[in-house]
Design an enzyme around this catalytic site. Structure first.
Site, mmCIF file in Angstrom:
data_model
loop_
_atom_site.group_PDB
_atom_site.id
_atom_site.type_symbol
_atom_site.label_atom_id
_atom_site.label_comp_id
_atom_site.label_asym_id
_atom_site.label_seq_id
_atom_site.Cartn_x
_atom_site.Cartn_y
_atom_site.Cartn_z
ATOM 1 N N SER A 1 71.460 -30.520 -30.530
ATOM 2 C CA SER A 1 71.318 -30.101 -31.932
ATOM 3 C C SER A 1 70.502 -31.123 -32.725
ATOM 4 C CB SER A 1 72.701 -29.963 -32.577
ATOM 5 O OG SER A 1 73.417 -28.920 -31.972
ATOM 6 N N ARG B 1 66.487 -30.843 -34.330
ATOM 7 C CA ARG B 1 66.258 -31.132 -35.756
ATOM 8 C C ARG B 1 65.346 -32.331 -35.937
ATOM 9 N NH1 ARG B 1 70.869 -28.344 -34.930
ATOM 10 N NH2 ARG B 1 71.857 -27.136 -36.589
ATOM 11 N N GLY C 1 68.142 -20.479 -28.572
ATOM 12 C CA GLY C 1 68.614 -19.848 -29.803
ATOM 13 C C GLY C 1 68.458 -20.773 -30.999
ATOM 14 N N ARG D 1 69.515 -11.531 -27.835
ATOM 15 C CA ARG D 1 70.441 -12.102 -28.826
ATOM 16 C C ARG D 1 70.138 -11.608 -30.242
ATOM 17 N NH1 ARG D 1 71.141 -18.394 -27.566
ATOM 18 N NH2 ARG D 1 72.907 -18.060 -28.969
ATOM 19 N N SER E 1 78.576 -20.058 -38.137
ATOM 20 C CA SER E 1 77.343 -20.333 -37.392
ATOM 21 C C SER E 1 76.515 -21.406 -38.077
ATOM 22 C CB SER E 1 76.509 -19.061 -37.246
ATOM 23 O OG SER E 1 75.226 -19.405 -36.763
ATOM 24 N N ASP F 1 80.612 -24.498 -27.848
ATOM 25 C CA ASP F 1 79.849 -24.494 -26.594
ATOM 26 C C ASP F 1 80.683 -24.969 -25.408
ATOM 27 O OD1 ASP F 1 77.607 -23.538 -27.867
ATOM 28 O OD2 ASP F 1 76.795 -25.530 -28.273
ATOM 29 N N LYS G 1 76.156 -15.764 -27.257
ATOM 30 C CA LYS G 1 75.478 -17.004 -26.842
ATOM 31 C C LYS G 1 74.384 -16.674 -25.823
ATOM 32 C CE LYS G 1 77.800 -19.645 -29.495
ATOM 33 N NZ LYS G 1 77.117 -20.230 -30.639
ATOM 34 N N ARG H 1 79.360 -15.056 -23.035
ATOM 35 C CA ARG H 1 80.062 -16.119 -22.291
ATOM 36 C C ARG H 1 81.510 -15.769 -21.987
ATOM 37 N NH1 ARG H 1 77.434 -21.532 -24.963
ATOM 38 N NH2 ARG H 1 75.613 -21.470 -23.587
ATOM 39 N N ARG I 1 75.217 -23.230 -19.491
ATOM 40 C CA ARG I 1 76.606 -23.713 -19.535
ATOM 41 C C ARG I 1 77.503 -22.960 -18.552
ATOM 42 N NH1 ARG I 1 75.913 -27.481 -23.424
ATOM 43 N NH2 ARG I 1 74.756 -26.802 -25.259
#
Ligand code: S3P
Length: 453
Positions: free
Chosen positions: A29, A33, A100, A128, A174, A327, A354, A358, A404
């Site tokens: 994450s 960014r 995503g 998605r 989210s 996650d 996801k 999942r 994952r």
């Protein structure tokens, strides 16, 4: 792209105790960014510890396509950004692969620009829902020129001459939706307000403040967060040290808990409280996880985790905890498969959207490998088998292009009586390219399935 290549199956076998020290790659994450905000800010941003996974590198390519200069020198990524409000129209579609976060945040970032931008991705990403980001953008004046049915990718956006600031209450927990609106606000005059009833990871707020954005957060008496951001200000380049990703640390961590005799240390793990739900849950299950050397680096808490094999007990994981471990449910379900009694996970509706569904993928993989579990609409109950007696030995688990799911079931095979096979490990490179080497370095028996004897 990797998803069109031949699948690469892998197999994990019951292992001797895991031992040693590991450093997991940078937080995904924060890495996304860092590229985005560095690419947007004026002046120079320097990043160390960046996750060099496929997802993040695609965000870097997208920022380059919109005018940022990005290069790597030694261990450091050096970015010269365009300046806020000065991104350029990309010449071709932006290809986000499996990502995503990269795609949804970038839709926000460029949505309010008076230009056309097309977003494409792999089969997982195209399936998605993007409406959750497009809805608030439409309210700000963004046109969706084209999209696949159900507001899916490929899609093309065209921003207005001047976007309108809005007040937006995020309808689901989210961080991607929250962040997309905040990033759209950067190129919007006036104050945009995002209301967040359930707190999710706060990296966008923290990092934008660090880059000099005018952003304030107030939390009311009901715990609802009100985030105010004033657009069109100057952002200035920063120096960023990306801490280790707790969502990647989760794999060696659970592996050490379930493989008898294990004792490992995972160094430099991000301990931001919006990300530590898994550690709390595992501790409630009886896990021996010592949080050592807690320190603050660049505004984030980080620590080393010493993890020893533990006999786990089933617990109920409350729905309110889901955002802080969203996650980590696939690998928690694997831990639960080795616990005594039942683990009930609640509030899992977001798991359905996801990289794969999942909830369905985990339940199917567990069942294939002999675990008794019940999949509800938004719940999963797993009844564990201490020491993994009889577990494993199923057909290859379908990973549905989901990194994952792939890593979780490889971890499962390390403590099951029989090996666990997955149909494809290629997607692991999207978030944790070093996974196989790191795990085998600790003593895990994981191989490419074609090489396995
Ligand atoms: C992320 C937010 C979460 C998480 C994803 C990363 C982010 O997604 O699952 O891996 O960096 O903002 P949602 O916002 O869809 O919950």
């Amino acid at each position: 792209m990797s998803h069109t290549a031949a699948p690469q199956p892998a197999i994990a076998r019951r292992s001797s105790p895991l031992r040693g020290e590991a450093r997991v790659p940078g937080d995904k994450s924060i890495s996304h960014r860092s590229f985005m905000f560095g690419g947007l800010a004026s002046g120079e941003t320097r990043i160390t510890g960046l996750l060099e996974g496929e997802d993040v590198l695609r965000t870097g390519e997208a920022m380059k396509a919109m005018g940022a200069h990005i290069e790597k020198k030694g261990d450091e990524w050096i970015i010269r950004g365009t300046g806020n409000g000065a991104l350029l129209q990309p010449e071709g579609p932006l290809d986000f692969g499996n990502a995503g976060t990269g795609s949804r945040l970038t839709m926000g970032l460029v949505g309010t620009y008076d230009m056309e931008t097309t977003f494409i991705g792999d089969a997982s990403l195209q399936s998605r829902p993007m409406g959750r980001v497009l809805d608030p953008l439409r309210q700000m004046g963004v046109q969706v020129l084209s999209a696949a049915p159900g507001d899916r990718m490929p899609l093309t956006l065209r921003g207005p001459k001047h976007a309108a600031p809005i007040t937006y209450r995020v309808p689901m927990a989210s961080a991607q939706v929250k962040s997309a609106v905040l990033l759209a606000a950067l190129n919007t005059p006036g104050i945009t307000t995002v209301i967040e009833p359930v707190m999710t990871r706060d990296h966008t707020e923290k990092m934008l403040k660090g880059f000099g954005a005018s952003i304030d957060v107030e939390t009311d008496e009901r715990g609802v967060r009100h985030i105010f951001i004033e657009g069109q200000g100057r952002l200035a380049g920063q120096t960023i040290r990306v801490p280790g990703d707790p969502s990647s640390a989760a794999f060696p961590l659970v592996a050490a808990l379930i493989v008898p005799g294990s004792d490992i240390v995972i160094r430099n793990v991000l301990m931001n409280p919006t990300r530590t739900g898994l550690i709390l849950t595992l501790q409630e299950m009886g896990a021996d996880i010592e949080v050592q050397n807690t320190r603050n680096e660049g505004g984030e808490d980080v620590a080393d985790l010493r993890v020893r094999h533990s006999q786990l007990k089933g617990v109920t994981v409350p729905a309110e905890r889901a955002p802080s471990m969203i996650d980590e449910y696939p690998v928690l379900a694997v831990a639960a498969a080795f616990a005594e009694g039942e683990t009930l996970m609640q509030g899992l509706e977001e798991l359905r959207v996801k990289e794969s569904d999942r909830l369905a993928a985990v339940a199917a993989g567990l069942r294939l490998n002999g675990v008794d579990c019940t999949e509800g609409e938004a719940t999963l109950a797993v009844r564990g088998v201490p020491e993994g007696k009889g577990l494993g030995g199923g057909e290859a688990v379908k990973t549905h292009l989901d990194h994952r799911i792939a890593m979780s079931f490889l971890v499962m095979g390390l403590a099951s009586e029989h090996p666990v096979t997955i149909d494809d490990r290629a997607m692991i490179a999207t978030s944790f390219p070093e996974f196989m080497d790191l795990m085998t370095g600790l003593g895990a028996r994981i191989d490419a399935a074609d090489k396995a004897a």
